[in-house]
Design an enzyme around this catalytic site. Structure first.
Site, PDB file in Angstrom:
ATOM      1  N   LEU A 188      16.866  34.524 -93.150  1.00  0.00           N
ATOM      2  CA  LEU A 188      16.873  34.037 -91.766  1.00  0.00           C
ATOM      3  C   LEU A 188      17.915  34.748 -90.907  1.00  0.00           C
ATOM      4  CD1 LEU A 188      16.381  30.239 -92.546  1.00  0.00           C
ATOM      5  CD2 LEU A 188      14.641  31.869 -91.772  1.00  0.00           C
ATOM      6  N   LYS A 225       3.377  51.397 -90.313  1.00  0.00           N
ATOM      7  CA  LYS A 225       4.605  51.064 -89.565  1.00  0.00           C
ATOM      8  C   LYS A 225       5.590  52.242 -89.605  1.00  0.00           C
ATOM      9  CE  LYS A 225       8.134  49.172 -87.579  1.00  0.00           C
ATOM     10  NZ  LYS A 225       9.299  48.668 -88.222  1.00  0.00           N
ATOM     11  N   HIS A 279       4.403  54.787 -87.210  1.00  0.00           N
ATOM     12  CA  HIS A 279       4.752  54.263 -85.881  1.00  0.00           C
ATOM     13  C   HIS A 279       6.201  54.643 -85.542  1.00  0.00           C
ATOM     14  CE1 HIS A 279       7.039  51.265 -83.613  1.00  0.00           C
ATOM     15  NE2 HIS A 279       5.963  51.061 -82.881  1.00  0.00           N
ATOM     16  N   ASN A 280       7.097  54.424 -86.492  1.00  0.00           N
ATOM     17  CA  ASN A 280       8.505  54.732 -86.224  1.00  0.00           C
ATOM     18  C   ASN A 280       8.726  56.224 -86.055  1.00  0.00           C
ATOM     19  OD1 ASN A 280       8.765  51.991 -86.712  1.00  0.00           O
ATOM     20  ND2 ASN A 280      10.712  52.221 -87.754  1.00  0.00           N
ATOM     21  N   ASN A 312      17.342  30.414 -96.753  1.00  0.00           N
ATOM     22  CA  ASN A 312      18.190  31.607 -96.703  1.00  0.00           C
ATOM     23  C   ASN A 312      19.155  31.518 -97.875  1.00  0.00           C
ATOM     24  OD1 ASN A 312      18.902  34.003 -94.918  1.00  0.00           O
ATOM     25  ND2 ASN A 312      20.923  33.094 -95.292  1.00  0.00           N
ATOM     26  N   ARG A 313      19.518  32.690 -98.420  1.00  0.00           N
ATOM     27  CA  ARG A 313      20.419  32.695 -99.592  1.00  0.00           C
ATOM     28  C   ARG A 313      21.645  31.834 -99.313  1.00  0.00           C
ATOM     29  NH1 ARG A 313      22.857  38.406-101.339  1.00  0.00           N
ATOM     30  NH2 ARG A 313      23.639  38.258 -99.210  1.00  0.00           N
ATOM     31  N   VAL A 342      14.323  39.582 -95.986  1.00  0.00           N
ATOM     32  CA  VAL A 342      15.701  39.953 -96.352  1.00  0.00           C
ATOM     33  C   VAL A 342      15.883  41.453 -96.156  1.00  0.00           C
ATOM     34  CG1 VAL A 342      15.853  38.047 -97.989  1.00  0.00           C
ATOM     35  CG2 VAL A 342      15.212  40.325 -98.817  1.00  0.00           C
ATOM     36  N   LYS A 343      17.082  41.882 -96.346  1.00  0.00           N
ATOM     37  CA  LYS A 343      17.434  43.304 -96.197  1.00  0.00           C
ATOM     38  C   LYS A 343      16.503  44.155 -97.063  1.00  0.00           C
ATOM     39  CE  LYS A 343      21.879  45.636 -95.977  1.00  0.00           C
ATOM     40  NZ  LYS A 343      21.917  45.615 -94.517  1.00  0.00           N
ATOM     41  N   SER A 369       6.747  45.459 -85.855  1.00  0.00           N
ATOM     42  CA  SER A 369       7.484  46.240 -84.860  1.00  0.00           C
ATOM     43  C   SER A 369       7.694  45.437 -83.590  1.00  0.00           C
ATOM     44  CB  SER A 369       6.751  47.526 -84.505  1.00  0.00           C
ATOM     45  OG  SER A 369       7.490  48.218 -83.503  1.00  0.00           O
ATOM     46  N   GLU A 415       7.729  57.016 -82.701  1.00  0.00           N
ATOM     47  CA  GLU A 415       8.787  56.480 -81.814  1.00  0.00           C
ATOM     48  C   GLU A 415       9.929  57.502 -81.673  1.00  0.00           C
ATOM     49  OE1 GLU A 415      10.026  52.449 -82.971  1.00  0.00           O
ATOM     50  OE2 GLU A 415      12.095  53.089 -82.738  1.00  0.00           O
ATOM     51  N   ASN A 468      11.376  46.299 -93.387  1.00  0.00           N
ATOM     52  CA  ASN A 468      11.060  47.725 -93.274  1.00  0.00           C
ATOM     53  C   ASN A 468      11.093  48.365 -94.654  1.00  0.00           C
ATOM     54  OD1 ASN A 468      10.375  48.475 -90.701  1.00  0.00           O
ATOM     55  ND2 ASN A 468      12.504  48.727 -90.040  1.00  0.00           N
TER      56      ASN A 468
HETATM   57  P1  NDP Z   1      19.112  42.238 -92.451  1.00  0.00           P
HETATM   58  O1  NDP Z   1      18.382  43.467 -92.814  1.00  0.00           O
HETATM   59  O2  NDP Z   1      20.451  42.352 -91.825  1.00  0.00           O
HETATM   60  O3  NDP Z   1      19.229  41.327 -93.768  1.00  0.00           O
HETATM   61  C1  NDP Z   1      19.986  40.142 -93.797  1.00  0.00           C
HETATM   62  C2  NDP Z   1      19.263  39.050 -94.553  1.00  0.00           C
HETATM   63  O4  NDP Z   1      18.979  39.474 -95.904  1.00  0.00           O
HETATM   64  C3  NDP Z   1      20.102  37.797 -94.652  1.00  0.00           C
HETATM   65  O5  NDP Z   1      19.239  36.686 -94.542  1.00  0.00           O
HETATM   66  C4  NDP Z   1      20.685  37.907 -96.048  1.00  0.00           C
HETATM   67  O6  NDP Z   1      21.043  36.669 -96.601  1.00  0.00           O
HETATM   68  C5  NDP Z   1      19.505  38.467 -96.787  1.00  0.00           C
HETATM   69  N1  NDP Z   1      19.847  39.102 -98.054  1.00  0.00           N
HETATM   70  C6  NDP Z   1      20.487  40.270 -98.237  1.00  0.00           C
HETATM   71  N2  NDP Z   1      20.594  40.539 -99.548  1.00  0.00           N
HETATM   72  C7  NDP Z   1      19.999  39.522-100.219  1.00  0.00           C
HETATM   73  C8  NDP Z   1      19.761  39.253-101.590  1.00  0.00           C
HETATM   74  N3  NDP Z   1      20.154  40.073-102.548  1.00  0.00           N
HETATM   75  N4  NDP Z   1      19.112  38.106-101.900  1.00  0.00           N
HETATM   76  C9  NDP Z   1      18.690  37.272-100.936  1.00  0.00           C
HETATM   77  N5  NDP Z   1      18.867  37.490 -99.617  1.00  0.00           N
HETATM   78  C10 NDP Z   1      19.511  38.603 -99.266  1.00  0.00           C
HETATM   79  O7  NDP Z   1      18.194  41.301 -91.507  1.00  0.00           O
HETATM   80  P2  NDP Z   1      17.269  41.668 -90.261  1.00  0.00           P
HETATM   81  O8  NDP Z   1      16.760  40.349 -89.789  1.00  0.00           O
HETATM   82  O9  NDP Z   1      17.938  42.590 -89.304  1.00  0.00           O
HETATM   83  O10 NDP Z   1      16.063  42.495 -90.902  1.00  0.00           O
HETATM   84  C11 NDP Z   1      15.213  41.958 -91.893  1.00  0.00           C
HETATM   85  C12 NDP Z   1      14.194  43.010 -92.254  1.00  0.00           C
HETATM   86  O11 NDP Z   1      13.408  43.313 -91.097  1.00  0.00           O
HETATM   87  C13 NDP Z   1      14.792  44.348 -92.717  1.00  0.00           C
HETATM   88  O12 NDP Z   1      13.961  44.916 -93.676  1.00  0.00           O
HETATM   89  C14 NDP Z   1      14.766  45.178 -91.446  1.00  0.00           C
HETATM   90  O13 NDP Z   1      14.767  46.565 -91.727  1.00  0.00           O
HETATM   91  C15 NDP Z   1      13.465  44.711 -90.837  1.00  0.00           C
HETATM   92  N6  NDP Z   1      13.316  44.913 -89.399  1.00  0.00           N
HETATM   93  C16 NDP Z   1      14.377  44.750 -88.570  1.00  0.00           C
HETATM   94  C17 NDP Z   1      14.245  44.962 -87.214  1.00  0.00           C
HETATM   95  C18 NDP Z   1      15.380  44.733 -86.309  1.00  0.00           C
HETATM   96  O14 NDP Z   1      15.225  44.998 -85.110  1.00  0.00           O
HETATM   97  N7  NDP Z   1      16.514  44.244 -86.801  1.00  0.00           N
HETATM   98  C19 NDP Z   1      12.963  45.385 -86.633  1.00  0.00           C
HETATM   99  C20 NDP Z   1      11.893  45.445 -87.561  1.00  0.00           C
HETATM  100  C21 NDP Z   1      12.093  45.239 -88.898  1.00  0.00           C
HETATM  101  P3  NDP Z   1      22.544  36.080 -96.362  1.00  0.00           P
HETATM  102  O15 NDP Z   1      22.502  35.437 -95.012  1.00  0.00           O
HETATM  103  O16 NDP Z   1      22.723  35.085 -97.460  1.00  0.00           O
HETATM  104  O17 NDP Z   1      23.492  37.228 -96.433  1.00  0.00           O
END
Ligand code: NDP
Length: 484
Positions: free
Chosen positions: A10, A183, A186-187, A32-33, A74-75, A128, A190, A102
């Protein structure tokens, strides 16, 4: 009560997609973790709709109706595998795991195979539109089993962006990694879109002396032409921004070293594997790397390398003809980048056994995503009834190029004479000229390859492959005969 979908992860993207789902009337289970993010989301946005708070993945799984749908946000990278590994033992046959991050498409292919063996569905969706898109309607590119899409599709289509004609910017792409692949491309596009805008800005400024504030007005006007798009719109905003600290245009106080998170690079790597000539995307990735990779070399080069400029007809400050030439060169280069991207998709479809519908893919990019543009509707139409051998060969685009090409040549020639780097304008023009050239120097390259490596060549006047005995009497032999 049970939730129709669960979201784990989240941070900004997951939270906004969860809110979007809830606003569209779905009951959404949240996980969320670290539970703080779940509670922060509920504290700020519980009014968005019906959420179920969960603290553990077991609670998340238990809160969902069957078959379960769990969206992982998640990441990207190993965290996705970690979450999948924790979820699998908790799930039942036919449950659907969705990865909306992503992720790199080979990872999605691998994950889909592993989960299919456990009778679970895995859907990799490209999303996206950044944070705002996730909340208000992103462009969504889902790949995975068609069966999983039956149950998941309606939810995704509901929360997706809507094209100007009301159609959802979400449709099943094809199996396994196809959604994440699309996707990724697309990037890549972009990157090229942003670079050609950057090149236009540089030309307007350094050749036609147009300052950022005045350029903002030009980009606003361009946004009412064929170039109408989100990226042109935000460019006007960025150029109009004045730095509060110095009173200068903001663009003048930003360090000119472009960052990248990797999806452009992935696109080029995949294109190399496919033999797809995406020179515009590649030049854009390299332009960012050149800007930021070796500051010391840039500094020394400024002082040391000779400029060797060529005198050409001067362009007056604000010269309207030159500005219009740049607009047309930008549009032509943009058309080439899209043609190259579509060509790459066609090659990928054949290589990875995805039945990619290029008109559908173009239709998904009409709204919600970063490359959204009026042009996408025209690209969709170009691929609707028949697939042109190259996008530029669709009659509508050929007709457009008639008007654009002379301007494009003038601008590239001028930029070259004046020493303004235009890697995508110029490489796109070379691609265009190579495509239309009757005889390419590839013939000579085949001769060289045959000389040093006996790689053989085809002849224009007979079937088969041939070899000249370069180190012998230089007579020609039929290469196929010599192998038997
Ligand atoms: P992040 O990529 O910053 O990831 C953070 C989230 O991942 C947190 O909820 C974190 O939990 C969780 N997390 C990380 N490691 C673990 C693990 N080992 N186990 C469980 N949970 C974990 O978040 P974003 O919202 O920015 O992006 C999410 C995805 O969407 C990524 O793949 C990103 O590349 C993609 N995306 C992002 C865009 C953007 O504009 N930001 C656009 C399009 C796609 P905790 O809170 O506990 O640390």
């Amino acid at each position: 009560r049970k939730a129709q979908i669960g979201v784990t992860g989240l941070a900004v993207m997951g939270a906004n997609l969860a809110r979007n789902l809830a606003r569209n009337g779905y009951t959404v289970a949240l996980h969320n973790r670290s539970v703080e993010k779940t509670d922060a989301l509920l504290a700020a946005h519980s009014a968005d709709g019906d959420f179920i708070r969960t603290e553990t993945l077991q609670e998340l799984v238990d809160s969902l109706e069957s078959p379960r749908r769990i969206l992982i946000m998640v990441k990207a990278g190993s965290p996705v595998d970690a979450v999948i590994d924790q979820l699998v033992p908790l799930l039942d046959e036919d449950d659907v795991i969705i990865d909306g991050g992503n992720s790199h498409f080979p990872d999605t292919i691998r994950r889909e195979r592993a989960l299919a063996e456990k009778n679970l569905h895995f859907v990799g969706i490209g999303v996206s539109g950044g944070e705002e898109g996730a909340l208000n309607g992103p462009s969504i590119m889902p790949g995975g089993s068609a069966k999983a899409y039956e149950s998941l599709g309606p939810l995704l289509e509901k929360i997706s962006a809507k094209a100007p004609n009301g159609e959802p910017c979400c449709a099943w792409i094809s199996t396994d990694g196809a959604g994440h692949f699309v996707k990724m491309v697309h990037n890549g596009i972009e990157y090229a879109d942003m670079q050609v805008i950057g090149e236009a800005y540089d030309l307007l400024r350094s050749i036609a002396g147009v300052e950022p504030a005045a350029q903002a007005e030009i980009f606003k006007q361009w946004n009412t032409t064929d170039l109408n798009s989100y990226l042109i719109e935000i460019t006007a905003d960025v150029l109009a921004q004045v730095d509060a600290k110095t009173g200068k245009p903001l663009v003048d106080v930003i360090v000119d070293e472009a960052g990248q998170k990797g999806t452009g690079r992935w696109t080029v790597q995949a294109a190399l594997d496919l033999g797809a000539p995406v020179s515009g995307i590649a030049e854009s990735v390299f332009a960012r790397a050149l800007s930021s990779g070796n500051p010391e070399a840039r500094l020394q080069a400024q002082q040391q390398l000779p400029e060797g400029l060529i005198a050409t007809t001067a362009v007056a400050n604000g010269d309207e003809e030159f500005i219009e030439d740049v607009r047309k060169a930008l549009f032509a280069s943009k058309l080439v980048s899209y043609a190259q991207g579509m060509d790459m998709l066609a090659k990928a479809g054949a290589e990875y056994h995805w039945d990619l519908k290029l008109d559908v893919i173009a239709s998904l990019w009409r709204a919600g995503c970063i490359i959204r543009a009026e042009l996408l509707g025209e690209i969709m139409d170009a691929y609707k009834s028949e697939t042109p051998a190259n996008m530029l060969l669709a009659p509508a685009f050929t007709a457009l190029l008639e008007d654009l090409v002379p301007s494009w040549r003038r601008v590239v020639a001028k930029a070259t004479a004046e020493g303004v780097p235009v890697p995508v304008f110029s490489s796109s023009l070379s691609y265009y000229d190579a495509l239309r050239r009757k005889r390419l120097p590839a013939a000579l390259i085949q001769g060289q390859r045959d000389f040093f490596g006996a790689h053989t060549y085809g002849r224009i006047d007979s079937e088969g492959m041939w070899h000249t005995e370069w180190s012998g009497d230089r007579s020609e032999i039929n290469a196929e005969d010599s192998h038997t």
